[in-house]
Structure formats: C-alpha cells, structure tokens
Scaffold this motif. Structure first.
Motif, short mmCIF file in Angstrom:
data_model
loop_
_atom_site.label_atom_id
_atom_site.label_comp_id
_atom_site.label_asym_id
_atom_site.label_seq_id
_atom_site.Cartn_x
_atom_site.Cartn_y
_atom_site.Cartn_z
N LYS A 51 48.90 66.78 44.14
CA LYS A 51 48.24 65.64 43.50
C LYS A 51 47.23 65.00 44.44
O LYS A 51 47.51 64.78 45.61
CB LYS A 51 49.28 64.60 43.07
N GLY A 52 46.07 64.73 43.90
CA GLY A 52 45.01 64.11 44.69
C GLY A 52 44.18 65.09 45.49
O GLY A 52 43.14 64.72 46.05
N ARG A 53 44.61 66.35 45.55
CA ARG A 53 43.87 67.36 46.31
C ARG A 53 43.33 68.48 45.43
O ARG A 53 42.28 69.04 45.70
CB ARG A 53 44.77 67.97 47.40
N PHE A 54 44.08 68.82 44.39
CA PHE A 54 43.69 69.92 43.49
C PHE A 54 43.24 69.36 42.15
O PHE A 54 43.75 68.33 41.70
CB PHE A 54 44.87 70.86 43.25
N THR A 55 42.30 70.06 41.53
CA THR A 55 41.82 69.68 40.22
C THR A 55 41.76 70.90 39.32
O THR A 55 41.10 71.89 39.67
CB THR A 55 40.43 69.04 40.29
N ILE A 56 42.43 70.82 38.19
CA ILE A 56 42.38 71.90 37.22
C ILE A 56 41.35 71.55 36.15
O ILE A 56 41.21 70.39 35.76
CB ILE A 56 43.77 72.14 36.58
N SER A 57 40.61 72.55 35.70
CA SER A 57 39.63 72.33 34.65
C SER A 57 39.43 73.63 33.88
O SER A 57 39.88 74.69 34.32
CB SER A 57 38.30 71.83 35.21
N ARG A 58 38.73 73.53 32.77
CA ARG A 58 38.50 74.72 31.96
C ARG A 58 37.11 74.64 31.34
O ARG A 58 36.58 73.55 31.12
CB ARG A 58 39.55 74.86 30.87
N ASP A 59 36.56 75.81 31.08
CA ASP A 59 35.31 75.92 30.36
C ASP A 59 35.60 76.74 29.12
O ASP A 59 35.72 77.97 29.19
CB ASP A 59 34.24 76.59 31.24
#
Length: 122
Positions: free
Chosen positions: A64-72
C-alpha cells in the motif's frame, strides 16, 4: 482460447521502480476481476493488488502506498506500477484475470499469466 502475456519484470535497485504489464488476447467477451499475485521462493503465492470490473481496488498491506494497479480496457491490458521497491518485494509476479469467454460469454474462466521475475538487489 485466451492468453495472458506478461512483461516488464527485471532487476532493479532498492528504491527503484518497475512497471509490469499483462496483455490479454483471444476470445474475450468481458472482464471480471483482475489482479496481480506474487510468489517468493519457499512461500505461497499471495495477492498483491486486485481490481474489480466495477473499478474497486484493494492492495495487500505490504505494498500500500507504493504499488498502483490499473487497467486499459481498450488494450485488454492490466498494469502494476511498483515504486520504492524493497528486497522483500522480490518474487515472481503473476497476473490473473477472470474472463467471460466462449459463445455469448457463457463461460467464466480464471486465467494466469506466465509469470515475470522481479529482482530487487543492489
């Protein structure tokens, strides 16, 4: 048939960043939940981050606070931006997608990527 292809792993120094990608191809009607998991040597595979079809996101406490999940959605691709990497983040990272596939999407199947190694070392 659906395939997930991961990329972006590698060697990085502590404090560095990497971006993982997971591209899905094949007979895809829609996506349900997507997520990133990791498995370190001698340990069980664990959830890192997850995003639902509605966009809800949750992270494992260590990232938490270091990784970011996203999608296209247009590219059928899932991402994991990893910042401030630590030696304890070192593992094989796997993407997982739950996909509606088959005629009219009658099958809901969980697919895994092949895994990509992340090594954090000076």
């Amino acid at each position: 048939q659906v395939q997930l292809v991961e990329s972006g792993g590698g060697l990085v120094q502590p404090g560095g960043s990497l971006r993982l990608s997971c591209a899905a191809s094949g007979s895809i009607l829609s996506f349900n939940a997507m997520g990133w998991y990791r498995q370190a040597p001698g340990k069980q595979r664990e959830l890192v981050a997850r995003i639902t079809s509605g966009g809800s996101i949750n992270y494992a406490d260590p990232v938490k606070g270091r990784f970011t999940i996203s999608r296209d959605n247009a590219k059928n691709t899932l991402y994991l931006q990893m910042n401030s990497l630590k030696p304890e983040d070192e593992a094989v990272y796997y993407c997982r997608m739950i996909i509606a596939t088959g005629p009219k999407g009658i099958y809901t199947v969980a697919y895994w990527g092949q895994g990509t190694q992340v090594t954090v070392s000076s």
